[in-house]
Design a protein around this motif. Sequence first.
Motif, PDB file in Angstrom:
ATOM      1  N   TYR A1306       9.114 -34.835 -55.923  1.00 13.26           N
ATOM      2  CA  TYR A1306       9.305 -35.698 -54.738  1.00 13.26           C
ATOM      3  C   TYR A1306       7.581 -34.993 -54.141  1.00 13.26           C
ATOM      4  O   TYR A1306       7.424 -34.871 -54.199  1.00 13.26           O
ATOM      5  N   GLY A1310       7.774 -39.554 -48.975  1.00 14.36           N
ATOM      6  CA  GLY A1310       8.621 -39.957 -49.979  1.00 14.36           C
ATOM      7  C   GLY A1310       8.016 -41.294 -50.777  1.00 14.36           C
ATOM      8  O   GLY A1310       8.820 -42.190 -51.559  1.00 14.36           O
ATOM      9  N   THR A1312       6.771 -43.156 -53.639  1.00 17.91           N
ATOM     10  CA  THR A1312       6.941 -43.775 -55.579  1.00 17.91           C
ATOM     11  C   THR A1312       5.875 -44.185 -56.082  1.00 17.91           C
ATOM     12  O   THR A1312       5.540 -45.382 -55.580  1.00 17.91           O
ATOM     13  N   LYS A1353      18.132 -43.640 -56.524  1.00 16.95           N
ATOM     14  CA  LYS A1353      17.288 -43.010 -55.743  1.00 16.95           C
ATOM     15  C   LYS A1353      16.758 -42.160 -56.369  1.00 16.95           C
ATOM     16  O   LYS A1353      15.560 -41.678 -56.494  1.00 16.95           O
ATOM     17  N   HIS A1354      17.769 -41.750 -57.511  1.00 17.95           N
ATOM     18  CA  HIS A1354      16.676 -40.438 -58.332  1.00 17.95           C
ATOM     19  C   HIS A1354      16.029 -42.268 -59.919  1.00 17.95           C
ATOM     20  O   HIS A1354      17.047 -42.350 -60.247  1.00 17.95           O
ATOM     21  N   THR A1405      11.035 -43.088 -49.823  1.00 17.51           N
ATOM     22  CA  THR A1405      12.461 -42.535 -50.462  1.00 17.51           C
ATOM     23  C   THR A1405      12.564 -41.882 -49.525  1.00 17.51           C
ATOM     24  O   THR A1405      11.847 -40.221 -49.732  1.00 17.51           O
ATOM     25  N   ASP A1407      14.146 -37.382 -49.325  1.00 18.03           N
ATOM     26  CA  ASP A1407      13.320 -36.387 -50.107  1.00 18.03           C
ATOM     27  C   ASP A1407      15.270 -35.689 -49.713  1.00 18.03           C
ATOM     28  O   ASP A1407      15.924 -34.599 -49.883  1.00 18.03           O
TER      29      ASP A1407
END
Length: 1412
Positions: A1306, A1310, A1312, A1353-1354, A1405, A1407
């Motif tokens: 992470y 947040g 990415t 999300k992941h 995003t 955590d």
Amino acid sequence: MNLLYFVNLNSTCEGFRLTEHFILYRIGCCLSQSLLGSIENVSNDLTIHSKDLETTVVFTVDNSILKPTIVLTLLKGSANFNDIVSSTNNKDVITISNLISPTTSNGQSTTTNGELNSSNRNGVVSIYTIISLLFTGLIMGVKSGSPAESRMKFIVMFIAISVGVSYTLNADDIAIKIDIRVPTNYQFNSLTLNIEKGNSIDLQSIQALSLNINACVDSKVNTLINLENAKIDSSLSICSHNSVNINGLAIANQSTINILTLKSATISFNDVYSGNINLETNGTPKIDGFCETFTNGRNLTGTCNQSVTPTLNSLYVSAADSIYLTVGTNPLLVQCSSDPTWREPVASGTTPSSPSIVTSNPETVVPMNVNSQWRVMAEWGFDQSNLTMASGVSNGVSLSGAMNFTTSVWGPNNFNLVLRSPAPAIKQGRQYSFDFDFLLAAPQSTYNTIKSVSIAFGNRIDTEGIGWLDTTPIHVRSTILGDWSSTTAWVSKTIQFTPPFDIGDASLLLQINCTDTTGDYPVTYFIRNPRFRITSTPVVANPTNLLTKDSELVILPKPSAAFDRQDRTTCPYLQSDLKHWHDPATWGGAVPSASSTITLPANTKVLVSSCSMSSTLVYQKIVVPAGSELIFMDADMTINVRDIMVNGKLIIGTPLCRYNGKINIIFNGAKTLTDTIGTFFGSKGIAVSSQGFLSINGKQYHNTWTKLAASAWPGERVVYLMDPVNWEVGQQVVVTTTQLFDDDRADENEVLTIAAIQGKTVQFTQPLKYLHYGGQEYQAEIGLISRRIVLKGASDSDASEFGGHVMMMGEGQISGVQLTKMGQKNIKARYPLHFHLAKTLSRSFISDCSVYDCFYRCYTIHGTNNVTVTRNVAFKTFGHCYYLEDGVEENNTLSYNFAARVNTIGRPADGAAQKGETFYESDQLRQPADSAAGGFYITNAYNTFIGNAASGGWAGFSFPNLFKPIGNFRNDTSNPSGRPILVFDGNSAHSSGYTWLESGGAIYVGGNLSHSTVTGDLIYYTGRTFRDTRSVNNIPVWMRYTNTKVFLSNSGVNHWGERIEIVGLESHDCHRPATIFGQALLSNAIVNGQSKNPLSMFKTDYLFDRQGFQFYDTHVQTILSNIQFRNYVMIPESSNPQRDNRVLVSMTHSDIFKPQGISATKNFSFSNVADSQIIGHYTAQDTGAARFYNFIDHDGSTTKRGRPTIVGSHINWWNFDSTCTWSALWSVWLCDKTVNNEIANVEIYVPDYIYYDEDRTDWSYVGTASLFGNGLANSDRRSTPFTRNPGLTGVSVLSSSSSNLGWYLYFNGGKTPSYMEAKYIWWDIYDVNVTAGNSVSQVRNSPTSDKYYFDGKHLYLKLINVRASGAPEETFTRDGVTIYTIEWSVFYYITAKCTGVANGFCPSTPDILPSL
């Protein structure tokens, strides 16, 4: 009591007040022992009578004085100087007796007290005091108002005085030492010593026209007499009931020598003795040298070394037990004959008989009376750093020879005189004392009254910094009280102490302790004659506790005990076709002049006898043409020469006929770069062309070096050897240091002369100055310097450091030769002994020679193969010693050699971290690698090294990297650094590696030597340079070291290379046993943090803390197995765990370099190692290297868990399953290692954000990696930060296991990355299209890595080593332990498709920890 009547009394207690307590104080005075006094400027015609006191006589050359002085020291009992010493007015007769009368026997008055420097006022009451007191007592009896009271006081005083007198009259209770001190080069006209009760007379380097020693007055007294290097120009007469030992006696012509002893007499001369001899003894006299004698009963008479015109020297010796006489052979006194069959007498090879070993070590006194030896230090407020030499008088008292210092106003109440050099090592239970004379310049006040003075031994103190001394740990302190108030007379003080344990490397402090601060005015103290005294100790004849082996684990091989085979029928001088050098017919009518170039006749063998050539003329040049031979006779001779050119043969003995003659070849000539010997051969030496042959073979001494079988302490004269030797009385040896340093900071090597030798017991003529440790862990080496054949530079060599040299381009056989003042500093190819561009030889060797005090190197192999260099000794030279020069030298054997005290040229190389320094060729540093000079310099490892030892040097063994040969072979395309070791077995090194604290090692593999591509000059870089060793077929080969021993060094083995195996290692008292890189194994070892050597104790700073092993921080594979760690003891004041004597530490300083799964241990054991000392993990360093610290304890023996264990750092990122436990002792996590888990590494790259940059200083956090799965909740974060430097290391589990553990990344805020790369592995090129899966389970269970899953999300990825096939190169396995090879850089390229990309990042995003 009216004190007025007593102020002029000759009182012998300083500060004494006559009171009713006089009796007790008087008796206390009588027990003092110290320096009595001195008589300066004695006559050049001097007689000393010692009548009835036990007496020891010594002779000292003291360059600090200008006039001869007699110094008397009280060794036992009590006495006053004036009571036992008298001198005539002109100081030509000094009498020492128990009770001296006011006049001498001839009626002359004795000198006054002002002329005799009495430095001891603590002795007994003198006869003058008695008379004065009696007279004063009578007056008191008359003047007192109460006659009865007066008589009572008089009686009391008379009783007290009688006690002192009765003590004085017992002469058996008194022992004195007479020290005859003279300036340098002083010669007495006559010196007579009449000693009635002598203990010993030891005269070293005395010079006199006439010397007479009479110790035969009392038949019950046995006085041992020793003369060492004495010079007598007329007559020497000695009488003693004990043995007489005379070594190195120099006499002038027409001298007379008479020796009478009831025991044995041993006499040798510094040169040959020529003259008459008359020897009487009950046994058979033993004579070494050329004498013609005949025997009549117990009487042997004759002449030695007599020519046609005899010299007039006369020698008479009568010894009841035995006579050992060494007269030598004077080459000019042998009568030469031109008869072709004539040969002079052959030198004897018999080892001269030795006197018996002494039964006790005499007392040793170490003077400390020079102001520069001391530094004055205090806790605060004090600014006089040095003592100064005083002069003039103070309150009427002479300050001659005194030192002084002055306190500051309102200074501290304690002052320390700190000895600048290390204190003498002191032994548990042995008695020592410190003596000095004390005087105040002015009376003490309330503030500065001295209450006591102490002698103390404490941790080493920096005496070169500021003068303020904080508290230092004190190991031993002895304090005396008493009266310190004297301003009008010197007070002699003695502080005695017996240490409760051994103390080695320490500082000596003389502490002056006052009752208060110094007050409002400064105080001046005077100190005179400080000296450290080592009491006499017995010598054990046959100790039962001597060592019988030098190591516990490793095997250090030794040469065969057998001597080389000899066949005297093959001696070269026995050939029948020889022609004499001295025969004019050999030269066609006239013997050539020494000033000419002398060329031997063609195809002729010429014999040189001792009478053939002048010993004083310098022969400019001798040429031996091809087909001719120059052969020396086996006889004593000295030849001075400049150049010898050998195209034929030069033979001075052969391997089968080693010469016993004492043959000296002295090379003369000023410094020049002109080739006076021949083209390319230089000047001042012996050169052998490619068709020539050189054979010099002297008497074999075996062993040439060995080790001590027990520790030898300062003050001792006797040592015990581990191996048998055939050394001789009069020879010199070197005993090596057992200090951590061997350089100018602490040169504790000692060159000593043998006085006696019996088996493995050796006695020296002088006491040892330093402690030389000999315990089971390791021992000081002792090497023989002296040989009978000597090649040396003349006296003109020293100033320009331009000595002789021997250069062989053909075959050479050299053994039993001593080389001194040889080599020509910073001139290439001009070394003491040197095989030069000889290619591959078949019968060449250098054996059992010695190189001592030379200017440039020791033994060189240059462009030559198949040479044996064995059993040699080298001590004190400049530049690399055993030297493989250009990198092409292979298949040579260096065995059983020894090197010590190898000095760098210029300042030693240092450097920061692993980077080292760069040095360039210059006139002052012709070979820049000499900035890191070591005992053995190995430019090509493909040679055999067995049983060698190195003491000191920048390194003991140095393997520089030459990626191309240098010098004459610079155009060769081979890679010397790629050649592996042929054999490296049983070698040892110590006391080195400290000049480069970061990375220096006793065995150093690193650095780079090459030519500049611009200038062609040599360039040497000392630092980290890797070598890739391979076979001729390009197959990887490990550098292998077996049975290696290192001690007292920085890093024992420092090896920068791709592959290394160390199998069999003992490491003692090293900062680290080894620093190794690449695929590395250390197996079967003892790693001892602290031996019993006192010199290595009490050291706690960076130089001296102990680390059992330091794991590297990245891209290596290290296996440690079968190791016992000993004596890693906590340092309470250490700054961090890595400086606390821990067994295992790791490099944790960097965030750029991070460990992978690269380290493993197996079968560790511990002795005297607390559990706290096993692991030293430094948690305070916030770096990736600290966070990802890990290793595998393969069998649980390191962590004592008894099962395979993963050791992970302090962060809970390593707490990956229920088997993990936290170790508060080590600040690490301990988890079970199973077949289902491994340590893995992933490097994440984000363009312009996370990338590799070795110079980056911004190590800020950019995100967090957390473990997920295995039921971990979002609140149970087990995580680690990651930074802008790539790299994450942690535990991964096999997908086939029941575990479902994963790593979750992470980024801060947040964010990415819209693009990143996951670097996992690399080998070949793989092109795999990773497609979307429909679930996390599909990704996890996929047998390949071709699926990903994004749940909104992941992003889930499975990283697999796609190259893994089980091939051998994928792992490094040793001793049953496997470490996976690090595969470099397969990249998973990840591009995120999202809206709102800003600066390369998608929108933020939350955590949220994912789940499986």
